[in-house]
Design an enzyme around this catalytic site. Structure first.
Site, PDB file in Angstrom:
ATOM      1  CG  HIS A 177      35.700  -9.644  40.105  1.00  0.00           C
ATOM      2  ND1 HIS A 177      35.528  -8.477  40.816  1.00  0.00           N
ATOM      3  CD2 HIS A 177      37.009  -9.686  39.772  1.00  0.00           C
ATOM      4  CE1 HIS A 177      36.688  -7.851  40.914  1.00  0.00           C
ATOM      5  NE2 HIS A 177      37.613  -8.568  40.291  1.00  0.00           N
ATOM      6  CG  HIS A 200      44.149  -8.221  34.830  1.00  0.00           C
ATOM      7  ND1 HIS A 200      42.961  -7.515  34.894  1.00  0.00           N
ATOM      8  CD2 HIS A 200      44.274  -8.834  36.027  1.00  0.00           C
ATOM      9  CE1 HIS A 200      42.415  -7.709  36.087  1.00  0.00           C
ATOM     10  NE2 HIS A 200      43.189  -8.506  36.790  1.00  0.00           N
TER      11      HIS A 200
HETATM   12 ZN   LIG Z   1      39.468  -7.721  39.728  1.00  0.00          ZN
END
Ligand SMILES: [Zn+2]
Length: 307
Positions: free
Chosen positions: A241, A268
């Site tokens: 993931h 991120h």
């Molecule tokens: Zn994700």
């Protein structure tokens, strides 16, 4: 010529936002060559377009958020990952709320939607950003170290290592490498779901987050084990993931990369920092097209065949 790609027809989905818990309708529509990927908030009094770019990313806590003025779209990374995996260059994404629906927590529902709309080749060359000098971002010291790097590579591959001290994660692979040249994105990466820990979920809910999250759209773990009754989709689903997320975050550059990405405990925020670091070094990349699709790197040449 290796051509740009869009959809043949439009397609729609309805779901809930992972963090907002809000119902949201998503419409994916074909777009002209060189449009790029443009999100359109159709629920606002005046629709607002938000074109993806490294600079459009304005918040990276928990998910990647893009903005234009006060208009936002949260949690774009799984849809972006599906677009990267299928090589979609041009697309309108009409959305009726400020968060992309989480669907099953992976990219596979988006892959299904894009494939069922059909993919069309366009009369314009696909433009890549080819990395020609390594760039790296790094944070923390010792056990808190994290880093992400882009290096020259004739193709696109990603390697990721996580370092979770948790019994359910320790027993699975914490490192994985994926090469687009394998043609295996849909099979090997797209189905990996997002994951979370019950103690974090409780804290997030208290702060109005993860309101749409649950066992049908995430792997949820307590202090010892995975709580989903049907277990994992891959034995190394967690780190896969992270590859899925990285592909989505990096696709926010606006063009596919030709590079090797490697990362240790990135997320991120760091993935976006890496894109900005690349763009800040004009001598580290060049924009390339392939007049002869046979000369395109493995994985991208096969994308030349639309279905
Ligand atoms: Zn994700």
């Amino acid at each position: 010529m290796l051509a740009q790609r869009t959809l043949k027809s439009l397609t729609k989905a309805v779901g809930v936002g992972l963090h907002s818990g809000q119902r949201v309708e998503l419409t994916l529509r074909p777009a002209a060559p060189d449009t790029g990927i443009v999100f359109r908030r159709v629920d606002l009094p005046q629709p607002v377009d938000i074109a993806i770019s490294a600079q459009a990313v304005t918040d990276t806590r928990l998910a990647s958020t893009i903005s234009s003025g006060s208009a936002k779209v949260h949690t774009v990374e799984h849809l972006m990952s599906a677009c990267a995996g299928l090589g979609i260059d041009n697309l309108y994404v009409d959305i009726t709320a400020e968060e992309v629906p989480i669907l099953d927590g992976s990219a596979s529902s988006f892959v299904f939607l894009l494939q069922s709309a059909g993919i069309e080749l366009q009369a314009a060359p696909k433009r890549f950003i080819r990395v020609i000098k390594p760039v790296e971002v790094r944070e923390g010291e010792g056990t808190n170290t994290k880093w992400a790097r882009l290096s020259p590579y004739e193709g696109y591959k990603l390697s990721f290592e996580i370092n979770f001290d948790h019994p359910a994660v320790d027993s699975t692979g914490q490192r994985v490498e994926f090469d687009m040249g394998s043609g295996g994105y849909t099979r090997d990466i797209a189905r990996a779901r997002t994951f979370g820990f019950t103690k974090d979920v409780e804290m997030m809910r208290a702060n109005g987050l993860a309101l749409g999250g649950g066992l049908d759209n995430a792997i949820v773990m307590d202090d010892y084990k995975v709580l989903n009754s049907d277990g994992l989709r891959y034995n190394d689903e967690f780190v896969k993931h992270k590859i899925l997320d990285a592909m989505g975050d990096l696709y926010l550059l606006g063009k596919p990369l030709l590079a090797a990405y490697s990362a240790f405990r990135s997320g991120h925020a760091m993935n976006n920092k890496l894109l900005r670091e690349l763009l800040a070094h004009k001598d580290a990349y060049e924009v390339v097209t392939f007049a002869d699709e046979k000369k395109a790197p493995r994985g991208f040449a096969t994308l030349a065949r639309a279905w």
